[in-house]
Write an enzyme that holds these catalytic residues in place. Structure first.
Site, PDB file in Angstrom:
ATOM      1  N   ALA A  43      -8.765  -8.264 -20.617  1.00 21.95           N
ATOM      2  CA  ALA A  43      -8.522  -8.706 -21.997  1.00 21.95           C
ATOM      3  C   ALA A  43      -9.835  -8.797 -22.766  1.00 21.95           C
ATOM      4  CB  ALA A  43      -7.809 -10.051 -22.006  1.00 21.95           C
ATOM      5  N   TYR A  44     -10.818  -9.430 -22.161  1.00 15.99           N
ATOM      6  CA  TYR A  44     -12.100  -9.606 -22.842  1.00 15.99           C
ATOM      7  C   TYR A  44     -12.777  -8.255 -23.078  1.00 15.99           C
ATOM      8  CZ  TYR A  44     -16.399 -12.009 -24.190  1.00 15.99           C
ATOM      9  OH  TYR A  44     -17.481 -12.484 -24.890  1.00 15.99           O
ATOM     10  N   CYS A  45     -12.792  -7.404 -22.050  1.00 12.33           N
ATOM     11  CA  CYS A  45     -13.399  -6.081 -22.207  1.00 12.33           C
ATOM     12  C   CYS A  45     -12.681  -5.279 -23.293  1.00 12.33           C
ATOM     13  CB  CYS A  45     -13.365  -5.322 -20.886  1.00 12.33           C
ATOM     14  SG  CYS A  45     -14.579  -5.891 -19.666  1.00 12.33           S
TER      15      CYS A  45
END
Length: 224
Positions: A135-137
């Site tokens: 999600a963060y990437c």
């Protein structure tokens, strides 16, 4: 200079607001939390486009325009894709990527009038993938692409800088399972040091732009 900062109640956003104030500029904060009586702010959930747009307009009208926007707000949801609840995964994208776009879009009329600047906050994980961080990437890779496209789209109208920070000593890692926290020997940066690079980018004269800034600890494991 009137500088709108998202995520300005804590972490890099807070450090940026303080650095902006030290320059004699006017920080204007948007955050999901109350930023306290010493900071001019509006509370808004950046995952909600209407709230994000309202907050930008309210602060801009209150200040009589905007000269810069710094999108420092960010959230995370660690874990493998099949293990992270879908709502939590989606929220990372909504805050980090869609929220960034919403804030910049709402600020553009003011920034075009002032020939101002935008500094977006990506991450070293917007350039290099890491397991258990899909999600963060995805959100930060998106911020990289969005910002590079905006630099082309807004050339000659609004200055655009992409900030790519590495790990910092903030509350961002609080509440995570131990395996997703930096180790005791992690050499994280002081967010105040990173904030000074934001001020450097904002302080460039018209027509001179810092396109991209990578600011990470010398022992950063996610760079290059």
């Amino acid at each position: 200079m009137k500088v709108l900062i998202t995520g300005g109640a804590s972490g890099l956003g807070r450090a940026t607001a303080e650095a902006v104030a030290k320059e004699g500029w006017r920080p204007l904060v948007v955050d999901a939390r109350d930023a306290g009586p010493d900071v001019e702010h509006v509370v808004a959930d950046l995952a909600d486009r209407a709230e994000a747009e309202r907050a930008v307009r309210e602060l801009a009208e209150r200040a009589g325009g905007l000269d810069a926007v710094v999108t420092a707000a960010g959230v995370d949801a660690c874990g493998r894709l099949e293990d992270v609840p879908a709502d939590a995964w989606d929220r990372v994208i909504m805050v980090n990527l869609i929220g960034t776009a919403s804030v910049v879009r709402a600020a553009l009329p003011y920034l075009k009038e002032s020939r101002g600047k935008v500094v977006t906050c990506a991450s070293t994980l917007g350039l290099r993938a890491l397991s258990d961080a899909s999600a963060y990437c995805a959100s930060k890779f998106g911020v990289v692409g969005l910002t590079r496209a905006l630099a082309v789209e807004l050339a000659g109208q609004v200055g655009v800088t992409l900030l790519v920070p590495g790990g910092m000593r903030t509350a961002f890692f609080d509440g995570r399972p131990e395996q997703y926290k930096p180790g005791p020997d992690a050499g994280l940066n002081d967010p105040a040091d990173v904030a000074r690079t934001v001020v450097f980018a904002l302080g460039q004269p018209a027509g001179c732009e810092v396109r991209e800034l990578v600011v990470c600890p010398s022992t950063e494991t996610s760079w290059p």
